[in-house]
Design a protein around this motif. Structure first.
Motif, PDB file in Angstrom:
ATOM      1  N   GLU A 248     -30.489 -11.350  21.222  1.00 19.34           N
ATOM      2  CA  GLU A 248     -30.987 -10.889  22.306  1.00 19.34           C
ATOM      3  C   GLU A 248     -32.134  -9.935  22.165  1.00 19.34           C
ATOM      4  O   GLU A 248     -33.101  -9.816  22.919  1.00 19.34           O
ATOM      5  CB  GLU A 248     -30.118 -10.280  23.519  1.00 19.34           C
ATOM      6  N   MET A 249     -31.836  -9.024  21.087  1.00 22.03           N
ATOM      7  CA  MET A 249     -32.749  -7.974  20.520  1.00 22.03           C
ATOM      8  C   MET A 249     -34.000  -8.612  20.184  1.00 22.03           C
ATOM      9  O   MET A 249     -35.238  -8.239  20.458  1.00 22.03           O
ATOM     10  CB  MET A 249     -32.481  -6.974  19.780  1.00 22.03           C
ATOM     11  N   ALA A 250     -33.798  -9.921  19.487  1.00 19.95           N
ATOM     12  CA  ALA A 250     -35.013 -10.601  18.921  1.00 19.95           C
ATOM     13  C   ALA A 250     -35.774 -11.164  19.905  1.00 19.95           C
ATOM     14  O   ALA A 250     -37.093 -11.241  19.826  1.00 19.95           O
ATOM     15  CB  ALA A 250     -34.403 -11.386  17.760  1.00 19.95           C
ATOM     16  N   VAL A 251     -35.158 -11.515  21.052  1.00 17.21           N
ATOM     17  CA  VAL A 251     -36.050 -12.093  22.124  1.00 17.21           C
ATOM     18  C   VAL A 251     -36.689 -11.304  22.658  1.00 17.21           C
ATOM     19  O   VAL A 251     -38.011 -11.410  23.108  1.00 17.21           O
ATOM     20  CB  VAL A 251     -34.997 -12.919  23.147  1.00 17.21           C
ATOM     21  N   ASP A 252     -36.086 -10.042  22.833  1.00 17.77           N
ATOM     22  CA  ASP A 252     -36.989  -8.920  23.465  1.00 17.77           C
ATOM     23  C   ASP A 252     -38.050  -8.431  22.738  1.00 17.77           C
ATOM     24  O   ASP A 252     -39.199  -8.215  23.137  1.00 17.77           O
ATOM     25  CB  ASP A 252     -36.055  -7.644  23.549  1.00 17.77           C
ATOM     26  N   LEU A 253     -37.969  -8.725  21.503  1.00 15.60           N
ATOM     27  CA  LEU A 253     -39.163  -8.128  20.345  1.00 15.60           C
ATOM     28  C   LEU A 253     -40.074  -9.106  20.793  1.00 15.60           C
ATOM     29  O   LEU A 253     -41.480  -8.740  20.740  1.00 15.60           O
ATOM     30  CB  LEU A 253     -38.541  -8.196  19.006  1.00 15.60           C
ATOM     31  N   GLY A 254     -39.816 -10.417  20.601  1.00 17.22           N
ATOM     32  CA  GLY A 254     -40.921 -11.561  20.890  1.00 17.22           C
ATOM     33  C   GLY A 254     -41.578 -11.250  21.919  1.00 17.22           C
ATOM     34  O   GLY A 254     -42.792 -11.416  21.992  1.00 17.22           O
ATOM     35  N   THR A 255     -40.827 -11.094  23.196  1.00 17.96           N
ATOM     36  CA  THR A 255     -41.483 -10.724  24.389  1.00 17.96           C
ATOM     37  C   THR A 255     -42.504  -9.634  24.305  1.00 17.96           C
ATOM     38  O   THR A 255     -43.438  -9.657  24.874  1.00 17.96           O
ATOM     39  CB  THR A 255     -40.476 -10.465  25.434  1.00 17.96           C
ATOM     40  N   ALA A 256     -42.037  -8.513  23.904  1.00 18.30           N
ATOM     41  CA  ALA A 256     -42.916  -7.178  23.770  1.00 18.30           C
ATOM     42  C   ALA A 256     -44.257  -7.530  22.823  1.00 18.30           C
ATOM     43  O   ALA A 256     -45.113  -7.091  23.355  1.00 18.30           O
ATOM     44  CB  ALA A 256     -42.191  -6.252  23.274  1.00 18.30           C
ATOM     45  N   LEU A 257     -43.959  -8.302  21.736  1.00 21.59           N
ATOM     46  CA  LEU A 257     -45.003  -8.571  20.999  1.00 21.59           C
ATOM     47  C   LEU A 257     -46.135  -9.369  21.868  1.00 21.59           C
ATOM     48  O   LEU A 257     -47.393  -9.342  21.655  1.00 21.59           O
ATOM     49  CB  LEU A 257     -44.488  -9.384  19.775  1.00 21.59           C
ATOM     50  N   ALA A 258     -45.413 -10.609  22.568  1.00 19.42           N
ATOM     51  CA  ALA A 258     -46.293 -11.280  23.245  1.00 19.42           C
ATOM     52  C   ALA A 258     -47.458 -10.563  24.466  1.00 19.42           C
ATOM     53  O   ALA A 258     -48.419 -10.883  24.624  1.00 19.42           O
ATOM     54  CB  ALA A 258     -45.754 -12.376  24.124  1.00 19.42           C
ATOM     55  N   LYS A 259     -46.558  -9.588  24.878  1.00 17.21           N
ATOM     56  CA  LYS A 259     -47.337  -8.659  25.968  1.00 17.21           C
ATOM     57  C   LYS A 259     -48.524  -7.948  25.295  1.00 17.21           C
ATOM     58  O   LYS A 259     -49.329  -7.647  25.983  1.00 17.21           O
ATOM     59  CB  LYS A 259     -46.594  -7.685  26.546  1.00 17.21           C
ATOM     60  N   ARG A 260     -48.374  -7.701  23.929  1.00 18.45           N
ATOM     61  CA  ARG A 260     -49.421  -7.174  23.179  1.00 18.45           C
ATOM     62  C   ARG A 260     -50.344  -8.015  22.579  1.00 18.45           C
ATOM     63  O   ARG A 260     -51.227  -7.765  21.731  1.00 18.45           O
ATOM     64  CB  ARG A 260     -48.835  -6.022  21.914  1.00 18.45           C
ATOM     65  N   GLN A 261     -50.085  -9.272  22.977  1.00 20.57           N
ATOM     66  CA  GLN A 261     -51.039 -10.240  22.246  1.00 20.57           C
ATOM     67  C   GLN A 261     -50.916 -10.211  20.603  1.00 20.57           C
ATOM     68  O   GLN A 261     -51.463 -10.619  19.836  1.00 20.57           O
ATOM     69  CB  GLN A 261     -52.377 -10.178  22.686  1.00 20.57           C
ATOM     70  N   TRP A 262     -49.518  -9.853  20.191  1.00 23.94           N
ATOM     71  CA  TRP A 262     -49.241  -9.979  18.902  1.00 23.94           C
ATOM     72  C   TRP A 262     -48.369 -11.286  18.617  1.00 23.94           C
ATOM     73  O   TRP A 262     -47.292 -11.572  18.982  1.00 23.94           O
ATOM     74  CB  TRP A 262     -48.401  -8.918  18.565  1.00 23.94           C
ATOM     75  N   ALA A 263     -48.905 -12.060  17.385  1.00 24.68           N
ATOM     76  CA  ALA A 263     -48.267 -13.316  17.031  1.00 24.68           C
ATOM     77  C   ALA A 263     -47.167 -12.866  15.901  1.00 24.68           C
ATOM     78  O   ALA A 263     -47.289 -12.119  15.277  1.00 24.68           O
ATOM     79  CB  ALA A 263     -49.201 -14.162  16.683  1.00 24.68           C
ATOM     80  N   ALA A 264     -46.137 -13.894  16.317  1.00 30.00           N
ATOM     81  CA  ALA A 264     -45.043 -13.423  15.220  1.00 30.00           C
ATOM     82  C   ALA A 264     -44.697 -14.802  14.523  1.00 30.00           C
ATOM     83  O   ALA A 264     -44.674 -15.870  15.041  1.00 30.00           O
ATOM     84  CB  ALA A 264     -43.789 -13.037  16.135  1.00 30.00           C
ATOM     85  N   VAL A 265     -44.688 -14.618  13.261  1.00 29.32           N
ATOM     86  CA  VAL A 265     -44.502 -15.525  12.222  1.00 29.32           C
ATOM     87  C   VAL A 265     -43.153 -15.387  11.641  1.00 29.32           C
ATOM     88  O   VAL A 265     -42.715 -14.380  11.256  1.00 29.32           O
ATOM     89  CB  VAL A 265     -45.467 -15.843  11.008  1.00 29.32           C
TER      90      VAL A 265
END
Length: 234
Positions: A55-72
Motif C-alpha cells: 500500500e505504501m508503494a501504491v501511495d508512492l506511485g500516486t505521489a509520483l504521478a502528481k508530480r508527473q514523475w514516471a516510475a520504471v
C-alpha cells in the motif's frame, strides 16, 4: 561442468548482443515521453495487496504521478505492480525478464515495456537514465539491484542520484541492514563510509519525496555554480 558454464556464457552474450539496439531505442523513447522526471523503484515481487509495503508503494506511485514523475520497475507483481497501480498506465515503465511465478497482473504498451533475456541488461536499463531510486523491502533480487547501483556509483560507472530506502512504520529491515554494513564492512575497512552516506531511510512517502526533491535541487544548484565558474574562468 566447464562446457556448461561456457555454453551459458555464450547464450548470455548472444542475448545481450541481439537486444542492444532494441534496448537503446526503448531507453531513448522512454526519456522522450512526456514526464518531468524518471525514477526507478525496486522491491519484493512477493508483497501482496493490503500489506503495508504494498500500500505504501501504491501511495508512492500516486505521489509520483502528481508530480508527473514516471516510475520504471522490473514489471513484475508485488511492489512493482503496486507502483504501477499508483503511477498509472501513462507514466509507468517496465523492464521485464521472464521469471516463473512472477508474471505481472497486467502488461503495459510495447513502447513502455521491454522484456530482456539477462539480469545484466535489465539492471542497466533500470538505472542508467534515472533521476532517483526508491527501494522497498525485498529479497535477493532487491538487494542485488541495490548493491549493483552502489558498486557502480562508488567506482564511477554510474552517475549519483538520491537513493531512498522506504519501509512502513515498525519495519526495521533497512536499519538492520545499514547497521550490519557499518559494523561489519565500513568499520572493518572493507567498504568506504561514503557509500552509506548516499542512502537515507524514510517511513513515509512524503518524507521520501521531500528528501529526493531537496537532493535534486541541491545538485542542480551545484551544477549551476560549477558552470558559472567555468564561464568565469573561460
Amino acid at each position: 561442468m566447464k562446457e556448461q558454464l561456457r555454453s551459458g556464457l555464450h547464450v548470455a552474450l548472444r542475448s545481450i548482443a541481439a537486444e542492444t539496439e532494441s534496448a537503446r531505442a526503448w531507453s531513448e523513447g522512454c526519456r522522450a515521453m512526456d514526464q518531468e522526471r524518471l525514477v526507478a523503484v525496486f522491491g519484493s515481487a512477493r508483497s501482496r495487496r493490503g500489506e503495508p509495503s504494498y500500500e505504501m508503494a501504491v501511495d508512492l506511485g500516486t505521489a509520483l504521478a502528481k508530480r508527473q514523475w514516471a516510475a520504471v520497475t522490473g514489471g513484475g507483481p508485488g511492489i512493482m505492480q503496486a507502483v504501477r497501480d499508483g503511477n498509472g498506465d501513462t507514466l509507468s515503465r517496465a523492464v521485464r525478464i521472464e521469471i516463473e511465478g512472477e508474471e505481472p497482473e497486467t502488461e503495459l504498451a510495447p513502447e513502455q515495456s521491454i522484456t530482456v533475456g539477462t539480469f545484466a541488461l535489465r539492471k542497466l536499463l533500470l538505472t542508467q537514465d534515472i533521476d532517483a531510486l526508491f527501494v522497498f523491502p525485498g529479497g535477493l533480487g532487491t538487494f542485488d539491484e541495490l548493491l549493483e547501483v552502489l558498486v557502480q556509483q562508488d567506482t564511477g560507472h554510474l552517475k549519483f542520484f538520491p537513493i531512498v530506502l522506504l519501509q512502513p512504520e515498525g519495519v526495521r529491515i533497512w536499519n538492520a541492514w545499514l547497521q550490519f554494513m557499518d559494523e561489519h564492512l565500513v568499520q572493518t575497512g572493507l567498504v568506504s563510509a561514503s557509500v552509506l552516506s548516499l542512502l537515507t531511510v524514510c517511513e513515509s512517502v512524503e518524507g521520501a519525496l521531500a528528501w529526493a526533491e531537496e537532493w535534486l535541487a541541491e545538485a542542480a544548484d551545484d551544477d549551476r555554480r560549477a558552470l558559472a565558474g567555468m564561464d568565469a574562468d573561460g
